[in-house]
Design a protein around this motif. Structure first.
Motif, PDB file in Angstrom:
ATOM      1  N   GLN A 133      22.535 -28.724 -44.739  1.00  0.00           N
ATOM      2  CA  GLN A 133      21.226 -28.886 -45.360  1.00  0.00           C
ATOM      3  C   GLN A 133      21.330 -28.897 -46.753  1.00  0.00           C
ATOM      4  N   SER A 167      20.622 -31.833 -49.522  1.00  0.00           N
ATOM      5  CA  SER A 167      19.570 -31.675 -50.270  1.00  0.00           C
ATOM      6  C   SER A 167      20.107 -32.013 -51.727  1.00  0.00           C
ATOM      7  N   THR A 219      24.881 -25.816 -39.966  1.00  0.00           N
ATOM      8  CA  THR A 219      23.653 -26.539 -40.242  1.00  0.00           C
ATOM      9  C   THR A 219      22.849 -26.158 -41.833  1.00  0.00           C
ATOM     10  N   ASP A 238      18.064 -27.418 -35.613  1.00  0.00           N
ATOM     11  CA  ASP A 238      16.955 -27.179 -36.585  1.00  0.00           C
ATOM     12  C   ASP A 238      15.886 -26.527 -35.944  1.00  0.00           C
ATOM     13  N   LEU A 257      11.824 -29.209 -42.549  1.00  0.00           N
ATOM     14  CA  LEU A 257      13.279 -29.445 -42.620  1.00  0.00           C
ATOM     15  C   LEU A 257      13.675 -30.231 -40.941  1.00  0.00           C
ATOM     16  N   ALA A 259      18.745 -33.613 -40.134  1.00  0.00           N
ATOM     17  CA  ALA A 259      18.080 -32.596 -39.214  1.00  0.00           C
ATOM     18  C   ALA A 259      18.947 -32.966 -37.975  1.00  0.00           C
TER      19      ALA A 259
END
Length: 414
Positions: A117, A121, A113, A50, A40, A46
């Motif tokens: 993420q 992705s 966050t 994180d 991660l 990031a």
């Protein structure tokens, strides 16, 4: 019971999110640092946040899943109480808008966050690239999407419902979307196939790693004949129910090819789960199931005439966790005393003391991989059962949940 496909899709997606949070929590409780395993901190999205402990990650996932589940449940109840089908469709559409809006809104609120993420992705998975690095978190996300392939096929029905509401004149043409359904099912496998080809092109030519990525690509490519033949068979069933006469000399060979294609894909996928994704199937002589496709150095030496060479290379190739047995027991970890003392058909390094968990996972994964055989039975008609497709999707969500659990555990045990 009022439980339309549109809300089935939402509930399945949120069930998968809750399962992901459970994965993170159980792995964190077992002493596995999930963030470095998932890479991660290396993601383009990031941030400093994180670097927080793993418990904050699963708490944020659960918090977001609770909010989305509350919105979905509210929309479902209001739709069930609506007085007309048109009102039900509008409430369903508003529920989708609310769910998507919560996930994509850019403000740094409500698990920002985790949401970024997830969206980052998805973008890396969907956007074609043969040079960008493939992170383990993206691989796991793409594999989760393949388990949602049937749900994606249901999404076409949801889209048709919304289209018929906005453009009633297009309702008839929207229902005939067999090709679109097959395309939606194939998309997750195409994304994962692209990742495998990407990793193959970036690996050292001729290396074991390159052969492994190529063999993995074959696994995902084998899903396309299954999807095409399934769409063909489904189309023939619809036409037969409408009174259109079918040619048996075409349908029978097509059905036989479908059986062969789905059998190969299911058994090969199960083999890959156990041998590569979970790295199980080791023997105490140094041979393992993965050597059937990608022989390792130790397997090559085991077949040579040099005595003791396989044991020496196996010792060098399998590092041991630097944890005392007492600490391992306290953290529910299993650390073998010697390389020959691990449980049969597992592996020298296991992060959990409950060895039955690994055997149960292998058995359950096999049973759920071959659920397609129920279609061959004249006594079990899943499509005619109440919410039969929904419960099959629930079982697939569970199978992927346990796969993800042991997939991350295997990476942490390396």
């Amino acid at each position: 019971m009022y439980f339309p496909v549109a809300f089935q899709v939402l509930f399945l997606a949120q069930l998968a999110a809750i399962g992901w949070g459970a994965n993170l929590r159980l792995l964190s409780n077992a002493g596995i640092e999930v963030r470095p395993v998932l890479q991660l901190a290396q993601l383009p999205t990031a941030s400093r946040s994180d670097d927080r402990p793993d418990d904050g990650l699963h708490k944020n996932v659960f918090r977001l899943a609770r909010v989305l589940a509350a919105v979905t449940a509210t929309g479902w109840l209001l739709s069930a109480l609506a007085s007309s089908p048109a009102m039900q469709t509008w409430l369903t559409l508003l529920t989708y808008v609310a769910v998507v809006g919560i996930v994509v809104q850019p403000q740094r609120i409500l698990c920002h966050t985790v949401r970024m993420q997830f969206l980052g992705s998805l973008v890396r998975i969907v956007v074609p690239s043969m040079v960008s690095p493939v992170f383990l978190s993206d691989i796991i996300m793409a594999d989760i999407l393949t388990s949602c392939a049937r749900t994606f096929a249901d999404m076409r029905l949801v889209v048709c419902q919304f289209v018929s509401l906005a453009w009633p004149s297009e309702a008839g043409t929207c229902t005939d979307t067999g090709f679109l359904g097959a395309l939606l099912v194939a998309m997750p496998y195409a994304f994962r196939l692209r990742q495998c080809v990407n990793e193959y092109l970036n690996a050292v030519p001729g290396s074991a790693e390159a052969r492994r990525h190529l063999a993995n690509a074959v696994k995902y490519a084998s899903s396309f004949p299954v999807i095409c033949l399934s769409a063909m068979h489904r189309r023939a069933e619809i036409e037969a129910s409408a009174g259109v006469k079918q040619s048996s000399w075409i349908l029978r060979p097509a059905f036989g090819l479908w059986v062969l294609a789905v059998a190969f894909n299911s058994l090969y996928s199960y083999y890959w789960d156990v041998a590569f994704d979970w790295n199980l199937g080791h023997t105490r002589s140094g041979w393992k199931l993965a050597d059937c496709v990608v022989p390792s150095v130790s397997a090559s030496l085991a077949s040579s005439s040099v005595p003791g060479a396989a044991d020496e290379m196996s010792e060098l190739a399998i590092p041991r966790d630097l944890v005392s047995p007492a600490d391992a027991l306290a953290r529910n970890m299993y650390v073998p005393t010697t390389k020959r003392s691990f449980p049969r058909l597992l592996r020298p390094q296991l992060r959990f003391a409950w060895t039955w968990l690994y055997y149960a996972a292998m058995m359950i994964d096999f049973l759920l991989r071959i659920t397609w055989t129920m279609k061959l039975s004249s006594y079990i008609r899943i499509d005619q059962m109440a919410f039969g497709g929904f419960w099959l999707n629930v079982l697939e969500v569970y199978r992927r949940w346990q796969w993800t659990f042991l997939r991350i555990e295997k990476e942490a045990a390396l």
